[in-house]
Design a protein around this motif. Structure first.
Motif, mmCIF file in Angstrom:
data_model
loop_
_atom_site.group_PDB
_atom_site.id
_atom_site.type_symbol
_atom_site.label_atom_id
_atom_site.label_comp_id
_atom_site.label_asym_id
_atom_site.label_seq_id
_atom_site.Cartn_x
_atom_site.Cartn_y
_atom_site.Cartn_z
ATOM 1 N N VAL A 165 0.880 -1.175 0.000
ATOM 2 C CA VAL A 165 0.000 0.000 0.000
ATOM 3 C C VAL A 165 0.915 1.223 0.000
ATOM 4 C CG1 VAL A 165 -1.784 1.268 1.260
ATOM 5 C CG2 VAL A 165 -1.803 -1.249 1.232
ATOM 6 N N SER A 166 0.884 1.973 -1.096
ATOM 7 C CA SER A 166 1.834 3.076 -1.249
ATOM 8 C C SER A 166 1.296 4.135 -2.201
ATOM 9 C CB SER A 166 3.154 2.539 -1.823
ATOM 10 O OG SER A 166 3.960 3.614 -2.299
ATOM 11 N N PRO A 173 3.261 3.593 -6.172
ATOM 12 C CA PRO A 173 3.295 2.170 -6.543
ATOM 13 C C PRO A 173 4.321 1.837 -7.622
ATOM 14 C CG PRO A 173 1.254 3.211 -7.291
ATOM 15 C CD PRO A 173 1.910 4.183 -6.385
ATOM 16 N N ASP A 174 4.490 2.738 -8.585
ATOM 17 C CA ASP A 174 5.440 2.445 -9.676
ATOM 18 C C ASP A 174 6.851 2.275 -9.127
ATOM 19 O OD1 ASP A 174 3.799 4.653 -12.094
ATOM 20 O OD2 ASP A 174 3.345 2.628 -11.365
ATOM 21 N N PHE A 175 7.206 3.104 -8.160
ATOM 22 C CA PHE A 175 8.550 3.027 -7.568
ATOM 23 C C PHE A 175 8.776 1.638 -6.968
ATOM 24 C CE2 PHE A 175 12.363 4.411 -5.611
ATOM 25 C CZ PHE A 175 12.400 3.835 -4.342
ATOM 26 N N VAL A 176 7.790 1.195 -6.200
ATOM 27 C CA VAL A 176 7.923 -0.110 -5.546
ATOM 28 C C VAL A 176 7.974 -1.235 -6.585
ATOM 29 C CG1 VAL A 176 6.798 -1.712 -3.956
ATOM 30 C CG2 VAL A 176 6.757 0.734 -3.483
ATOM 31 N N ARG A 177 7.106 -1.144 -7.588
ATOM 32 C CA ARG A 177 7.080 -2.186 -8.629
ATOM 33 C C ARG A 177 8.417 -2.241 -9.371
ATOM 34 N NH1 ARG A 177 1.652 -1.234 -9.515
ATOM 35 N NH2 ARG A 177 2.064 0.463 -10.985
ATOM 36 N N GLN A 225 4.739 -12.901 -5.932
ATOM 37 C CA GLN A 225 3.792 -11.994 -6.618
ATOM 38 C C GLN A 225 3.749 -10.698 -5.831
ATOM 39 O OE1 GLN A 225 -0.208 -13.507 -6.646
ATOM 40 N NE2 GLN A 225 -1.034 -11.796 -7.847
ATOM 41 N N VAL A 226 4.018 -9.600 -6.515
ATOM 42 C CA VAL A 226 3.991 -8.288 -5.851
ATOM 43 C C VAL A 226 2.860 -7.469 -6.462
ATOM 44 C CG1 VAL A 226 5.234 -6.145 -5.369
ATOM 45 C CG2 VAL A 226 6.458 -8.332 -5.338
ATOM 46 N N GLU A 227 1.926 -7.045 -5.601
ATOM 47 C CA GLU A 227 0.815 -6.202 -6.082
ATOM 48 C C GLU A 227 0.841 -4.887 -5.310
ATOM 49 O OE1 GLU A 227 -0.303 -9.160 -8.710
ATOM 50 O OE2 GLU A 227 -0.842 -7.020 -8.595
ATOM 51 N N THR A 228 0.369 -3.812 -5.948
ATOM 52 C CA THR A 228 0.400 -2.511 -5.276
ATOM 53 C C THR A 228 -1.001 -1.899 -5.210
ATOM 54 O OG1 THR A 228 0.853 -1.431 -7.395
ATOM 55 C CG2 THR A 228 2.762 -2.002 -5.991
ATOM 56 N N TRP A 229 -1.213 -1.119 -4.156
ATOM 57 C CA TRP A 229 -2.501 -0.486 -3.917
ATOM 58 C C TRP A 229 -2.235 0.965 -3.515
ATOM 59 C CZ3 TRP A 229 -6.477 -3.860 -4.875
ATOM 60 C CH2 TRP A 229 -6.104 -5.209 -4.944
ATOM 61 N N ILE A 237 2.101 -11.321 2.807
ATOM 62 C CA ILE A 237 2.281 -10.180 3.698
ATOM 63 C C ILE A 237 1.833 -8.920 2.957
ATOM 64 C CG2 ILE A 237 4.197 -11.238 4.965
ATOM 65 C CD1 ILE A 237 6.149 -9.471 3.453
ATOM 66 N N ALA A 238 1.432 -7.917 3.736
ATOM 67 C CA ALA A 238 1.089 -6.613 3.148
ATOM 68 C C ALA A 238 2.012 -5.583 3.788
ATOM 69 C CB ALA A 238 -0.376 -6.272 3.421
ATOM 70 N N LEU A 239 2.564 -4.699 2.971
ATOM 71 C CA LEU A 239 3.496 -3.679 3.456
ATOM 72 C C LEU A 239 2.830 -2.313 3.333
ATOM 73 C CD1 LEU A 239 6.750 -5.026 1.724
ATOM 74 C CD2 LEU A 239 5.935 -5.474 4.052
ATOM 75 N N LEU A 240 2.662 -1.659 4.456
ATOM 76 C CA LEU A 240 2.010 -0.342 4.481
ATOM 77 C C LEU A 240 3.095 0.734 4.523
ATOM 78 C CD1 LEU A 240 -0.443 1.533 4.817
ATOM 79 C CD2 LEU A 240 -0.457 0.960 7.251
ATOM 80 N N CYS A 241 3.132 1.593 3.511
ATOM 81 C CA CYS A 241 4.180 2.609 3.404
ATOM 82 C C CYS A 241 3.619 3.970 3.800
ATOM 83 C CB CYS A 241 4.693 2.689 1.966
ATOM 84 S SG CYS A 241 5.343 1.113 1.365
ATOM 85 N N GLY A 242 4.198 4.552 4.843
ATOM 86 C CA GLY A 242 3.791 5.881 5.294
ATOM 87 C C GLY A 242 4.565 6.951 4.530
ATOM 88 N N ARG A 243 3.931 8.105 4.413
ATOM 89 C CA ARG A 243 4.618 9.295 3.898
ATOM 90 C C ARG A 243 4.325 10.424 4.867
ATOM 91 N NH1 ARG A 243 8.283 10.000 -0.572
ATOM 92 N NH2 ARG A 243 8.718 7.778 -0.923
#
Ligand SMILES: COc1ccccc1CNc1ccc(C(N)=O)cn1
Length: 246
Positions: free
Chosen positions: A6-7, A10-14, A32-36, A108-114
């Motif tokens: 969750v970011s 998303p493009d950066f992470v992908r 499998q890496v998915e972004t939200w 797992i889900a990774l939550l990215c704060g800004r």
């Protein structure tokens, strides 16, 4: 293994997960890496995802609603429950041991704060674990998420071929890695230790363990204090220390 991120970027992470060993692991469907993107789940016409911090102070805080909706969409996308990790300087320090445990999970889900972080109420209700990749502050959790994706992704069965096997990594046995040498044997910068050219695999393994023990003693004595050394390792380290002292 599935990793949902969750970011707001998303493009950066992908892109981080698309190269090298981890990119190949995705192609091989080992990972499998998915972004939200929470912005896709913001409910106002300004697509707000942050607001000023109650109590005043500098900076903005990520709001509950877009994150909660993004996490709900993430959960609905696959039946497997996800272990939700928030990356922050306030988290527990990431170690190789924790990486190895996470690598065994199905999802797992990774939550990215800004900004200054995320509303505490969202964290209290949605986050299973808070992790830090080190005692420093980044402009966002995405780089920390990329670190987790890489460290966990490379451990998926089949991700590393034999030449890269994870067993000989630094930290994989609680010690720092030994020195490595590529061709040429002779170079203006010096030569390759003779033992490595000897073909004597027992002597090479002994030399490598001795170097790992010595380096750990010199550079990271804290790691050494956490490890019980068997008699052989203690003797090798003593030998290294004697040679180092002289
Ligand atoms: C001011 O940034 C924040 C403030 C609070 C939470 C998240 C962030 C995003 N930044 C991060 C994230 C992780 C790490 C780490 N050490 O793992 C460092 N910085």
């Amino acid at each position: 293994m599935r990793i949902d991120v969750v970011s707001l970027f998303p493009d950066f992470v992908r892109q981080c997960a698309a190269v090298g060993v981890v990119g190949r692991a995705q192609q091989r469907e080992l990972l499998q890496v998915e972004t939200w993107n929470p912005r896709d789940y913001s409910s106002d016409r300004h697509r707000s995802v942050d607001s000023s911090s109650y109590g005043g102070g500098p900076g903005m805080v990520m709001m509950i609603e877009p994150l909660r909706a993004a996490l709900a969409a993430m959960r609905d996308a696959a039946p497997e429950p996800a272990h939700v990790i928030y990356l922050s300087p306030q988290g527990a320090r990431l170690t190789q041991g924790r990486v190895e445990a996470l690598a065994k999970l199905p999802r797992i889900a990774l939550l990215c704060g800004r900004y200054e972080g995320v509303d505490e109420r969202l964290l209290a209700h949605e986050v299973d674990e808070e992790l830090s990749i080190g005692d420093y502050v980044l402009s966002g959790g995405e780089l920390a998420a990329a670190v987790i994706i890489d460290a966990v992704g490379r451990l998926q069965d089949g991700a590393l071929n034999d030449a890269q096997s994870a067993e000989q990594d630094s930290f994989s046995d609680g010690l720092l890695d030994c020195p490595h040498y590529a061709r040429p044997v002779q170079d203006a910068l010096g030569t390759v230790p003779a033992v490595l050219l000897s073909g004597d695999h027992a002597a090479i393994a002994r030399w490598r363990l001795k170097q790992s023990l010595g380096r750990t003693w010199l550079r990271r004595p804290d790691l050494l204090s956490q490890r019980v050394l068997d008699a052989k390792s203690r003797a090798l380290l003593d030998e290294f220390r004697r040679e180092h002292a002289s």
